[in-house]
Design a protein around this motif. Structure first.
Motif, short mmCIF file in Angstrom:
data_model
loop_
_atom_site.label_atom_id
_atom_site.label_comp_id
_atom_site.label_asym_id
_atom_site.label_seq_id
_atom_site.Cartn_x
_atom_site.Cartn_y
_atom_site.Cartn_z
N GLN A 193 10.50 8.19 6.64
CA GLN A 193 10.70 6.74 6.63
C GLN A 193 11.66 6.29 7.72
OE1 GLN A 193 12.12 6.80 2.62
NE2 GLN A 193 10.17 6.11 1.73
N GLN A 219 4.43 5.98 12.21
CA GLN A 219 3.61 5.03 11.44
C GLN A 219 4.13 4.84 10.03
OE1 GLN A 219 2.77 8.14 12.18
NE2 GLN A 219 1.27 9.00 10.75
N HIS A 220 5.06 5.68 9.60
CA HIS A 220 5.60 5.59 8.24
C HIS A 220 6.93 4.84 8.19
CE1 HIS A 220 2.45 8.18 6.85
NE2 HIS A 220 2.84 9.19 7.58
N LYS A 221 7.22 4.04 9.21
CA LYS A 221 8.48 3.31 9.29
C LYS A 221 8.79 2.54 8.01
CE LYS A 221 10.73 -0.41 11.87
NZ LYS A 221 10.64 -1.36 13.02
N ASP A 222 9.90 2.92 7.36
CA ASP A 222 10.41 2.23 6.17
C ASP A 222 9.35 2.05 5.07
OD1 ASP A 222 12.89 2.01 7.41
OD2 ASP A 222 12.44 0.05 8.24
N ASP A 223 8.39 2.96 5.01
CA ASP A 223 7.31 2.87 4.02
C ASP A 223 7.83 3.31 2.64
OD1 ASP A 223 5.07 3.02 2.45
OD2 ASP A 223 3.97 4.43 3.72
N ASP A 282 6.33 3.65 -0.09
CA ASP A 282 5.34 4.38 -0.87
C ASP A 282 4.96 5.73 -0.25
OD1 ASP A 282 5.10 2.20 -2.71
OD2 ASP A 282 3.84 1.17 -1.24
N LEU A 283 5.67 6.14 0.78
CA LEU A 283 5.36 7.39 1.47
C LEU A 283 5.51 8.58 0.51
CD1 LEU A 283 4.78 8.89 4.16
CD2 LEU A 283 7.27 8.91 4.54
N GLN A 330 1.52 12.86 2.44
CA GLN A 330 1.27 12.05 3.63
C GLN A 330 2.15 12.49 4.80
OE1 GLN A 330 2.10 8.25 1.72
NE2 GLN A 330 -0.02 7.60 2.04
#
Length: 284
Positions: A218, A256-260, A262-263, A267
């Motif tokens: 993230q 692409q997972h910036k501050d996601d 729900d990661l 994934q």
């Protein structure tokens, strides 16, 4: 004391909240900032300012931003004629810290290095400080009764940044290595066995508990530029920087997972498959 904060991201808002809790008025500039930043600032009790120029009247300005933005933020503050105490608390090289001090020649610059998570609990996060003695003492006293523990270092601007980056070299590169190891084991169907082995031999580490690696994914968008700063610092010191260059390239696989929020671990590790030895290009 009136303090300006640039900008209330996850770390900056937590730092601002501590200043507010200590009885200081802490202002920030909402112009150009998104809804998430505005929400964090409101939750931290920060005071919204109409424009950047209002920071000129602050006693202290604290900069907590992504490494790549640190110099530009300092230039913006210099342009408004700020003459107070400027605390650069970003993960930047000692050379960039010295450059910021040169840009803000009308202010007194204190070099800061934050080590640990956003300071919400005691004894979890430290703020290392170096630079002119009187200004360092002043900043130390600002945070003395907060959960962000101030620590004064001997030495000029650049010393706190050097310590921060030296620590991050081990802390963050070891997390990258743990992710690489778990991704490799997963590809060969021995991931459960690696977890058991890591738990038995290195308990309490992200290697032993790979779910903890998710937060690295993230934050990879911020960590990659930090690796670049460390690599630059190593080169300036006459040390090899190959490992840091590789860590920067590795982290770009997760941008692409910036501050996601729900990661998942699946994934995160899945983003590393299919690379076939071709390194991702670092962000510029």
């Amino acid at each position: 004391m009136i303090i300006g904060l640039l900008h209330p991201g996850a770390m900056g808002s937590a730092v601002g909240a501590q200043l507010v809790a200590a009885g200081h008025q802490c202002g920030w500039v909402p112009e150009g900032r998104g809804s998430a930043t505005r929400r964090r600032a409101a939750e931290a009790g920060l005071t919204a300012l109409t424009k950047l120029d209002e920071l000129a009247s602050c006693d202290v300005v604290v900069s907590v931003c992504p490494p790549a933005a640190a110099l530009d933020v300092a230039r913006q503050v210099a342009r408004i004629g700020f003459t107070g105490c400027y605390v650069d608390a970003n993960a930047i090289s000692p050379r960039h810290s010295e450059g910021i001090a040169a840009v803000l020649d009308g202010a007194t610059v204190v070099d800061g290095g934050i080590v640990g998570p956003p300071p919400r609990k005691p004894d979890t996060t430290r703020l290392y400080l170096s630079g002119p003695g009187d200004a360092v003492t002043r900043v130390h006293d600002l945070f003395r009764h907060t959960t962000l523990t101030p620590v004064v270092l001997p030495g000029p601007v650049g010393a706190a940044s050097a310590l921060k980056l030296a620590y991050a070299t081990y802390n963050k590169v070891s997390i990258v290595l743990a992710a690489q190891a778990h991704a490799l084991a997963r590809q060969h169907g021995v991931d459960a066995q690696l977890r058991e082995l890591a738990a038995a031999t290195l308990p309490g580490t992200p290697f032993a508990d790979p779910e903890r690696l998710v937060s690295a994914g993230q934050r990879a968008w911020r960590w990659a530029p930090e690796m670049r700063e460390i690599a630059e610092t190593c080169r300036d010191a006459g040390l090899p920087a190959d490992l840091l260059d590789a860590a920067e390239a590795f982290l770009t696989h997760w941008r692409q997972h910036k501050d996601d929020p729900d990661l998942t671990l699946d994934q995160l590790l899945g983003a590393l498959t299919g690379v076939r030895g071709q390194a991702a290009q670092p962000d510029t």
